[in-house]
Design an enzyme around this catalytic site. Sequence first.
Site, PDB file in Angstrom:
ATOM      1  N   HIS A  21      79.426  49.024  29.032  1.00  0.00           N
ATOM      2  CA  HIS A  21      80.309  49.117  27.984  1.00  0.00           C
ATOM      3  C   HIS A  21      82.251  47.945  28.544  1.00  0.00           C
ATOM      4  O   HIS A  21      82.601  48.343  30.164  1.00  0.00           O
ATOM      5  CB  HIS A  21      81.164  49.983  28.144  1.00  0.00           C
ATOM      6  CG  HIS A  21      82.248  50.338  26.580  1.00  0.00           C
ATOM      7  ND1 HIS A  21      81.810  51.021  25.413  1.00  0.00           N
ATOM      8  CD2 HIS A  21      83.397  49.878  26.411  1.00  0.00           C
ATOM      9  CE1 HIS A  21      83.406  50.888  24.734  1.00  0.00           C
ATOM     10  NE2 HIS A  21      84.308  50.079  25.390  1.00  0.00           N
ATOM     11  N   CYS A  73      92.001  49.882  24.699  1.00  0.00           N
ATOM     12  CA  CYS A  73      92.132  52.097  25.322  1.00  0.00           C
ATOM     13  C   CYS A  73      93.915  51.840  25.268  1.00  0.00           C
ATOM     14  O   CYS A  73      94.623  51.466  25.649  1.00  0.00           O
ATOM     15  CB  CYS A  73      91.861  51.799  26.470  1.00  0.00           C
ATOM     16  SG  CYS A  73      91.676  53.525  27.201  1.00  0.00           S
ATOM     17  N   ARG A 105      84.764  52.688  16.001  1.00  0.00           N
ATOM     18  CA  ARG A 105      85.777  54.066  16.501  1.00  0.00           C
ATOM     19  C   ARG A 105      86.641  53.785  17.885  1.00  0.00           C
ATOM     20  O   ARG A 105      87.754  53.293  17.862  1.00  0.00           O
ATOM     21  CB  ARG A 105      85.122  54.933  17.524  1.00  0.00           C
ATOM     22  CG  ARG A 105      85.612  56.269  17.786  1.00  0.00           C
ATOM     23  CD  ARG A 105      85.989  55.975  19.224  1.00  0.00           C
ATOM     24  NE  ARG A 105      84.973  55.987  20.444  1.00  0.00           N
ATOM     25  CZ  ARG A 105      85.660  55.221  21.252  1.00  0.00           C
ATOM     26  NH1 ARG A 105      86.632  55.529  21.538  1.00  0.00           N
ATOM     27  NH2 ARG A 105      84.155  55.195  22.757  1.00  0.00           N
ATOM     28  N   ASP A 106      86.085  52.389  18.897  1.00  0.00           N
ATOM     29  CA  ASP A 106      86.991  52.212  20.204  1.00  0.00           C
ATOM     30  C   ASP A 106      87.753  50.812  18.987  1.00  0.00           C
ATOM     31  O   ASP A 106      89.057  50.584  20.164  1.00  0.00           O
ATOM     32  CB  ASP A 106      85.609  51.636  20.555  1.00  0.00           C
ATOM     33  CG  ASP A 106      86.584  51.171  22.086  1.00  0.00           C
ATOM     34  OD1 ASP A 106      88.162  51.491  22.137  1.00  0.00           O
ATOM     35  OD2 ASP A 106      85.478  51.219  23.082  1.00  0.00           O
ATOM     36  N   HIS A 127      85.198  45.339  28.324  1.00  0.00           N
ATOM     37  CA  HIS A 127      86.143  44.881  27.948  1.00  0.00           C
ATOM     38  C   HIS A 127      86.888  43.357  28.584  1.00  0.00           C
ATOM     39  O   HIS A 127      86.035  43.300  29.709  1.00  0.00           O
ATOM     40  CB  HIS A 127      87.860  45.170  28.311  1.00  0.00           C
ATOM     41  CG  HIS A 127      87.370  46.648  27.631  1.00  0.00           C
ATOM     42  ND1 HIS A 127      88.747  47.481  26.205  1.00  0.00           N
ATOM     43  CD2 HIS A 127      87.202  47.455  27.381  1.00  0.00           C
ATOM     44  CE1 HIS A 127      88.264  47.993  25.680  1.00  0.00           C
ATOM     45  NE2 HIS A 127      87.089  49.041  26.423  1.00  0.00           N
ATOM     46  N   ASN A 174      87.419  44.438  23.329  1.00  0.00           N
ATOM     47  CA  ASN A 174      85.833  44.982  23.629  1.00  0.00           C
ATOM     48  C   ASN A 174      85.226  43.915  23.722  1.00  0.00           C
ATOM     49  O   ASN A 174      85.658  42.402  22.434  1.00  0.00           O
ATOM     50  CB  ASN A 174      85.205  46.167  22.752  1.00  0.00           C
ATOM     51  CG  ASN A 174      85.829  47.197  22.843  1.00  0.00           C
ATOM     52  OD1 ASN A 174      85.465  48.230  23.708  1.00  0.00           O
ATOM     53  ND2 ASN A 174      86.320  47.696  21.574  1.00  0.00           N
TER      54      ASN A 174
END
Length: 310
Positions: A219, A252, A24-25, A221, A261
């Site tokens: 989470h 993002c 997804r991300d 980055h 990420n």
Amino acid sequence: MTLPMTVPDPALPRRVQIYEVGPRDGLQNEAGIVPTAVKREFIERLVAAGLRTVEATSFVHPAWVPQLADAEELVAQLPLSGPASLPVLVPNERGLDRALAAGVRHVAVFASATETFARKNLNSTLDSQFAMFEPVVVRAREAGLDVRAYVSMCFGDPWEGSVPVDQVVTTGKRLLDMGATQLSIGDTIGVGTPGHVATICDAFAGVGVGVGSGELAMHFHDTYGQALSNALAAIQNGIVCLDASAGGLGGCPYAESSTGNLATEDLVWMLTGLGIEHGVDLQSLVDTSVWMAGVLGKEPASAVVRALRT
């Protein structure tokens, strides 16, 4: 294959859950549309490598994130009652309706810790976003679903700069109070450092959030190369759930300075060296990320993938 020497630290958790966000991300920012069959194989390979939570997609409007327009088609091809949890992101009640119709059992909402990002990403305000999320969380919980709540821009915002820690905690606590089962605290633009991580963990613990129970996740980055050091700081401060993306995929779409990420392979290498259980077969994961990098036509961002690929 090469593995690090294991030197356990008895002060650290015995096991850390890896919340894989690659499908997804990791893929949502890719300009070229990835075929549904490739996405399905990606998820299947990640699960086969031992990952037990793999975020599959988002039921977001296709105009917002075209890459995820095939959410229903993809979910229909996945084993929702298989060995892994396959959560999906739902931006609003319409997204929840689609998720419920698809039969998913785990959903996530995506909130903001700052006013500007709430306006740009959610077309809302910092305060009014909760009115949008509350019916989603309440309805999902009434249907028996687990609900994760992401909180973005927790370590810094490209428009507002530094973000007060108490503002982050207030935002996260409101989401837990309305029924979310887990918070994921996001360093969306990758500006966090280990001391900042420790401060946020302490602040959440101070208001009764279960930092060491899995109620709080992190989470990170890697914009400034700090993701892995921040992950270690999180573990040292009791965090037992960390988000990561196979091969370091991701970013993002609403924050131009955001890059990939935390790479799942880099996290697995570190956890292995610390003697922390994670359940992942590293070589299988590396092979998966090499394969996906080939599909996307790009070099893997993960240092461990580059070192171990065959």
